[in-house]
Design a protein around this motif. Structure first.
Motif, PDB file in Angstrom:
ATOM      1  N   ALA A 163      20.506  -0.157 -32.080  1.00  0.00           N
ATOM      2  CA  ALA A 163      19.683  -0.998 -32.948  1.00  0.00           C
ATOM      3  C   ALA A 163      20.002  -0.795 -34.423  1.00  0.00           C
ATOM      4  O   ALA A 163      19.556  -1.569 -35.272  1.00  0.00           O
ATOM      5  CB  ALA A 163      18.206  -0.713 -32.698  1.00  0.00           C
ATOM      6  N   SER A 164      20.787   0.225 -34.734  1.00  0.00           N
ATOM      7  CA  SER A 164      21.179   0.467 -36.120  1.00  0.00           C
ATOM      8  C   SER A 164      22.137  -0.591 -36.635  1.00  0.00           C
ATOM      9  O   SER A 164      22.364  -0.698 -37.839  1.00  0.00           O
ATOM     10  CB  SER A 164      21.844   1.840 -36.248  1.00  0.00           C
ATOM     11  N   GLY A 165      22.707  -1.376 -35.711  1.00  0.00           N
ATOM     12  CA  GLY A 165      23.687  -2.372 -36.106  1.00  0.00           C
ATOM     13  C   GLY A 165      25.057  -1.800 -36.362  1.00  0.00           C
ATOM     14  O   GLY A 165      25.973  -2.534 -36.739  1.00  0.00           O
ATOM     15  N   MET A 166      25.219  -0.497 -36.153  1.00  0.00           N
ATOM     16  CA  MET A 166      26.492   0.180 -36.379  1.00  0.00           C
ATOM     17  C   MET A 166      26.748   1.136 -35.223  1.00  0.00           C
ATOM     18  O   MET A 166      25.844   1.469 -34.452  1.00  0.00           O
ATOM     19  CB  MET A 166      26.472   0.956 -37.703  1.00  0.00           C
ATOM     20  N   ARG A 167      27.983   1.602 -35.126  1.00  0.00           N
ATOM     21  CA  ARG A 167      28.304   2.604 -34.122  1.00  0.00           C
ATOM     22  C   ARG A 167      27.729   3.950 -34.542  1.00  0.00           C
ATOM     23  O   ARG A 167      27.518   4.230 -35.719  1.00  0.00           O
ATOM     24  CB  ARG A 167      29.813   2.709 -33.916  1.00  0.00           C
ATOM     25  N   GLY A 168      27.480   4.821 -33.535  1.00  0.00           N
ATOM     26  CA  GLY A 168      26.807   6.090 -33.797  1.00  0.00           C
ATOM     27  C   GLY A 168      27.556   6.989 -34.758  1.00  0.00           C
ATOM     28  O   GLY A 168      26.941   7.700 -35.560  1.00  0.00           O
ATOM     29  N   SER A 198      26.929   6.949 -38.845  1.00  0.00           N
ATOM     30  CA  SER A 198      25.744   7.532 -39.502  1.00  0.00           C
ATOM     31  C   SER A 198      25.072   6.541 -40.445  1.00  0.00           C
ATOM     32  O   SER A 198      24.433   6.926 -41.420  1.00  0.00           O
ATOM     33  CB  SER A 198      26.122   8.816 -40.267  1.00  0.00           C
ATOM     34  N   GLN A 199      25.218   5.255 -40.158  1.00  0.00           N
ATOM     35  CA  GLN A 199      24.615   4.219 -41.001  1.00  0.00           C
ATOM     36  C   GLN A 199      23.588   3.432 -40.196  1.00  0.00           C
ATOM     37  O   GLN A 199      23.697   3.288 -38.979  1.00  0.00           O
ATOM     38  CB  GLN A 199      25.690   3.263 -41.531  1.00  0.00           C
ATOM     39  N   HIS A 200      22.605   2.921 -40.887  1.00  0.00           N
ATOM     40  CA  HIS A 200      21.623   2.032 -40.280  1.00  0.00           C
ATOM     41  C   HIS A 200      21.476   0.828 -41.199  1.00  0.00           C
ATOM     42  O   HIS A 200      21.006   0.950 -42.334  1.00  0.00           O
ATOM     43  CB  HIS A 200      20.277   2.733 -40.106  1.00  0.00           C
ATOM     44  N   VAL A 201      21.885  -0.330 -40.705  1.00  0.00           N
ATOM     45  CA  VAL A 201      21.959  -1.506 -41.563  1.00  0.00           C
ATOM     46  C   VAL A 201      20.597  -1.877 -42.135  1.00  0.00           C
ATOM     47  O   VAL A 201      20.499  -2.353 -43.278  1.00  0.00           O
ATOM     48  CB  VAL A 201      22.566  -2.696 -40.791  1.00  0.00           C
ATOM     49  N   LEU A 254       9.783  -0.581 -36.380  1.00  0.00           N
ATOM     50  CA  LEU A 254      10.510  -1.329 -35.352  1.00  0.00           C
ATOM     51  C   LEU A 254      11.439  -0.446 -34.532  1.00  0.00           C
ATOM     52  O   LEU A 254      11.960  -0.900 -33.493  1.00  0.00           O
ATOM     53  CB  LEU A 254      11.332  -2.455 -35.987  1.00  0.00           C
ATOM     54  N   TYR A 255      11.644   0.792 -34.985  1.00  0.00           N
ATOM     55  CA  TYR A 255      12.670   1.634 -34.376  1.00  0.00           C
ATOM     56  C   TYR A 255      12.085   2.965 -33.929  1.00  0.00           C
ATOM     57  O   TYR A 255      11.017   3.395 -34.395  1.00  0.00           O
ATOM     58  CB  TYR A 255      13.812   1.877 -35.373  1.00  0.00           C
ATOM     59  N   GLU A 256      12.822   3.633 -33.024  1.00  0.00           N
ATOM     60  CA  GLU A 256      12.448   4.979 -32.636  1.00  0.00           C
ATOM     61  C   GLU A 256      12.618   5.919 -33.820  1.00  0.00           C
ATOM     62  O   GLU A 256      13.105   5.540 -34.889  1.00  0.00           O
ATOM     63  CB  GLU A 256      13.315   5.430 -31.459  1.00  0.00           C
ATOM     64  N   GLU A 257      12.226   7.170 -33.615  1.00  0.00           N
ATOM     65  CA  GLU A 257      12.192   8.131 -34.721  1.00  0.00           C
ATOM     66  C   GLU A 257      13.537   8.248 -35.432  1.00  0.00           C
ATOM     67  O   GLU A 257      13.588   8.364 -36.655  1.00  0.00           O
ATOM     68  CB  GLU A 257      11.752   9.500 -34.194  1.00  0.00           C
ATOM     69  N   ASP A 258      14.634   8.240 -34.660  1.00  0.00           N
ATOM     70  CA  ASP A 258      15.945   8.402 -35.285  1.00  0.00           C
ATOM     71  C   ASP A 258      16.583   7.067 -35.653  1.00  0.00           C
ATOM     72  O   ASP A 258      17.696   7.024 -36.185  1.00  0.00           O
ATOM     73  CB  ASP A 258      16.886   9.191 -34.366  1.00  0.00           C
ATOM     74  N   GLY A 259      15.906   5.962 -35.366  1.00  0.00           N
ATOM     75  CA  GLY A 259      16.406   4.644 -35.742  1.00  0.00           C
ATOM     76  C   GLY A 259      17.450   4.057 -34.820  1.00  0.00           C
ATOM     77  O   GLY A 259      17.856   2.909 -35.006  1.00  0.00           O
ATOM     78  N   TRP A 260      17.864   4.809 -33.808  1.00  0.00           N
ATOM     79  CA  TRP A 260      18.989   4.365 -32.978  1.00  0.00           C
ATOM     80  C   TRP A 260      18.601   3.231 -32.031  1.00  0.00           C
ATOM     81  O   TRP A 260      19.388   2.322 -31.782  1.00  0.00           O
ATOM     82  CB  TRP A 260      19.547   5.536 -32.188  1.00  0.00           C
ATOM     83  N   SER A 261      17.396   3.286 -31.477  1.00  0.00           N
ATOM     84  CA  SER A 261      16.957   2.291 -30.500  1.00  0.00           C
ATOM     85  C   SER A 261      15.700   1.583 -30.987  1.00  0.00           C
ATOM     86  O   SER A 261      14.953   2.106 -31.814  1.00  0.00           O
ATOM     87  CB  SER A 261      16.669   2.954 -29.146  1.00  0.00           C
ATOM     88  N   PHE A 262      15.480   0.404 -30.465  1.00  0.00           N
ATOM     89  CA  PHE A 262      14.250  -0.313 -30.781  1.00  0.00           C
ATOM     90  C   PHE A 262      13.046   0.400 -30.167  1.00  0.00           C
ATOM     91  O   PHE A 262      13.136   1.002 -29.090  1.00  0.00           O
ATOM     92  CB  PHE A 262      14.311  -1.743 -30.247  1.00  0.00           C
ATOM     93  N   CYS A 263      11.913   0.323 -30.856  1.00  0.00           N
ATOM     94  CA  CYS A 263      10.671   0.912 -30.375  1.00  0.00           C
ATOM     95  C   CYS A 263      10.009  -0.079 -29.419  1.00  0.00           C
ATOM     96  O   CYS A 263       9.446  -1.091 -29.849  1.00  0.00           O
ATOM     97  CB  CYS A 263       9.740   1.231 -31.550  1.00  0.00           C
ATOM     98  N   LEU A 264      10.099   0.197 -28.125  1.00  0.00           N
ATOM     99  CA  LEU A 264       9.703  -0.774 -27.117  1.00  0.00           C
ATOM    100  C   LEU A 264       8.203  -0.993 -27.033  1.00  0.00           C
ATOM    101  O   LEU A 264       7.759  -1.958 -26.394  1.00  0.00           O
ATOM    102  CB  LEU A 264      10.249  -0.359 -25.747  1.00  0.00           C
TER     103      LEU A 264
END
Length: 510
Positions: A251-256, A259-262, A273-283
């Motif tokens: 969900a960051s819009g970038m590859r892991g 280390s970027q989150h668009v 909208l995101y989990e704690e680390d921003g990697w996945s959407f908060c369902l």
């Protein structure tokens, strides 16, 4: 008056035919059935394409443009002194007539594929027959490879060909990252068409501007107007053009490794909208669907209401137990995920769009057989593998493995569960061979060749995978010379000013 007799060579010349001293040309993918006659057709003053329908004419424009680009052979203004090329759909009156006189009518009619084609050289003309425009295009791609420069000029090697693919779905997955040049994407689409792929998946990540959700793309990136010609190119080459947007992990819009989150790097107010680390959407946050559905809608419009959409859903790392907060899990994490997947499935079902999903979140990490052998990311508390049976059976599982060099049981696992499956290798030849051979053995839907951040260096494997997907089980890829079979088609494309074959659509209004 005595009857005049001509030597056979003279008779053949009168019909525009030459006895070819050279061996048959290399055709890739190799045709299913081919008989080389040894009698070539002289091109003469060029090619004249005989067509009756708008679809036939569009294919003719593509093939004519490629003959000019690759061989310098022009389309003739009239038939005098030119080689006739008949392009006919067998659904037309002319196609049915030509089929009745074809030598290969029986094997052609016996082939089950709607992508089959029949190609025959006859005195003074080439005839290509097919069920669909896509089949006509494949016949034209073969004809391009039958052109040989002889001592008297260009000629078409004489042959009778009946051809069709083994795997019905043959796709290429292309990523557009912030540093991806669109000319490189165009090149990849052209290479895929050359090896008779019939689908392109384009994943734009954070590299496509969104009018409704501008925060989801970088400021200086591509606009829909810049991507549209690539969609049109694929349509001109009779490919399914499939958009992709990841709807869980990534969900960051970038590859892991970036280390970027668009979004969050610039707009921290969207953190809920995101989990704690921003990697996945908060369902558990219903607001995610505003963003996802807006972006889905924009992509569906950009891709002209496609039949397929790729939802991603892979590598949702937060669901491997890495989160310390329960904020995005809910009281019943498994039901939270199931509800998310139902919501996505319903959105696309209403629009009559069939979806792909990466497989890895639906395999248990500690599964005694499958977990050790594949990307497997289902762990507590979500145990997402247990949601698999709740998915609609029209979901297509994209089973990816970039390391396997032997038959991989995960493909059969999903196949036995009742899902359509596509096998997804990456850039290593032995990996592609193992994955696609397994696909052919099981008779699954097809394959999806991935490229990720290695688009240029993966192109030879794109050719290898395309040949394997087309040919019958047991085909030995080593019979194709590497330079002429895989590198030459890439070298035939210019570095800049790549063909804009989408121009062929304009006169048809397609």
């Amino acid at each position: 008056m005595k009857p005049v007799t001509y030597p056979m060579f003279a008779i053949l010349l009168m019909h525009g035919m030459l006895l070819s001293a050279a061996g048959p040309p290399l055709i890739t993918p190799p045709p299913r059935q081919v008989e080389w006659t040894g009698r070539a057709l002289a091109v003469g003053k060029g090619l004249i394409f005989e067509t009756a329908t708008s679809e036939e004419r569009q294919v003719g424009r593509v093939i004519a443009a490629e003959f000019k680009r690759i061989h310098g052979i022009s389309a003739a203004a009239s038939g005098k002194g030119a080689l006739r090329v008949v392009l006919a759909l067998v659904t037309s009156a002319r196609g049915r007539m030509e089929l009745t006189t074809a030598t290969g009518v029986q094997p052609y009619e016996a082939a089950a594929s709607d992508e089959k084609y029949l190609l025959e050289t006859r005195p003074g003309k080439v005839v290509i027959l097919a069920e669909t425009p896509r089949g006509l295009l494949y016949g034209g791609m073969t004809l391009l490879q039958m052109a040989v420069k002889g001592s008297a000029g260009w000629e078409i090697s004489g042959a009778r060909i009946v051809d069709y693919p083994q795997l019905a779905f043959r796709s290429l997955h292309i990523c557009i990252f912030p540093n991806t040049e669109l000319e490189g994407v165009r090149q990849a689409i052209l290479v895929a068409a050359r090896f008779k792929y019939n689908a392109i998946v384009i994943e734009t990540w954070a590299s496509l501007k969104s009018a409704k959700r501008p925060e989801t793309a970088y400021k200086y990136t591509y606009t829909p107007e810049q991507i549209k010609p690539l969609v049109e190119l694929g349509k001109a080459l009779h490919m399914e053009m499939i958009p992709m947007l990841n709807a869980w992990g990534h969900a960051s819009g970038m590859r892991g490794n970036s280390s970027q989150h668009v979004v969050l790097d610039r707009f921290p107010q969207f953190k809920p909208l995101y989990e704690e680390d921003g990697w996945s959407f908060c369902l558990t946050n219903p607001d995610i669907y505003g963003q996802l559905f807006d972006r889905f809608g924009e992509l569906l419009e950009l891709f002209d209401n496609p039949r397929y959409f790729h939802l991603g859903l892979d590598e949702a790392w937060g669901h491997r137990g890495l989160m310390e907060s329960n904020r995005c899990r809910g009281d019943n994490p498994r039901e939270t995920l199931a509800a998310h997947l139902r919501k996505l499935a319903d959105y696309f079902a209403e629009r009559k769009v069939r979806v792909f999903m990466w497989h890895d979140m639906f395999i248990q990490r500690n599964h005694p057989q499958l977990g050790r052998l594949s990307p497997a990311n289902s762990v507590p508390p979500f145990d997402s593998h247990l949601v698999l049976d709740q998915l609609p059976k029209d979901v297509i599982m994209a089973a990816w493995n970039y390391d396997s060099r032997q038959e991989w049981p995960v493909i059969q696992y999903f196949h036995d569960k009742g899902f359509a499956v596509v096998a997804c290798p990456w850039k290593v030849r032995k990996n592609a061979v193992a994955m696609i051979n397994t696909a052919k053995k099981l008779g699954i839907m097809g394959m999806m060749q991935t490229t990720w951040d290695s688009l240029d260096v993966t192109l030879p494997t794109v050719g290898e995978a395309g040949i394997l997907a087309w040919t019958q089980p047991g085909f030995n890829l080593d019979t194709i010379p590497y330079d002429d079979g895989f590198l030459k088609p890439i070298r035939d494309l210019p570095i800049t000013n790549l063909p804009k074959l989408e121009a062929s659509l304009k006169a048809t209004g397609r």
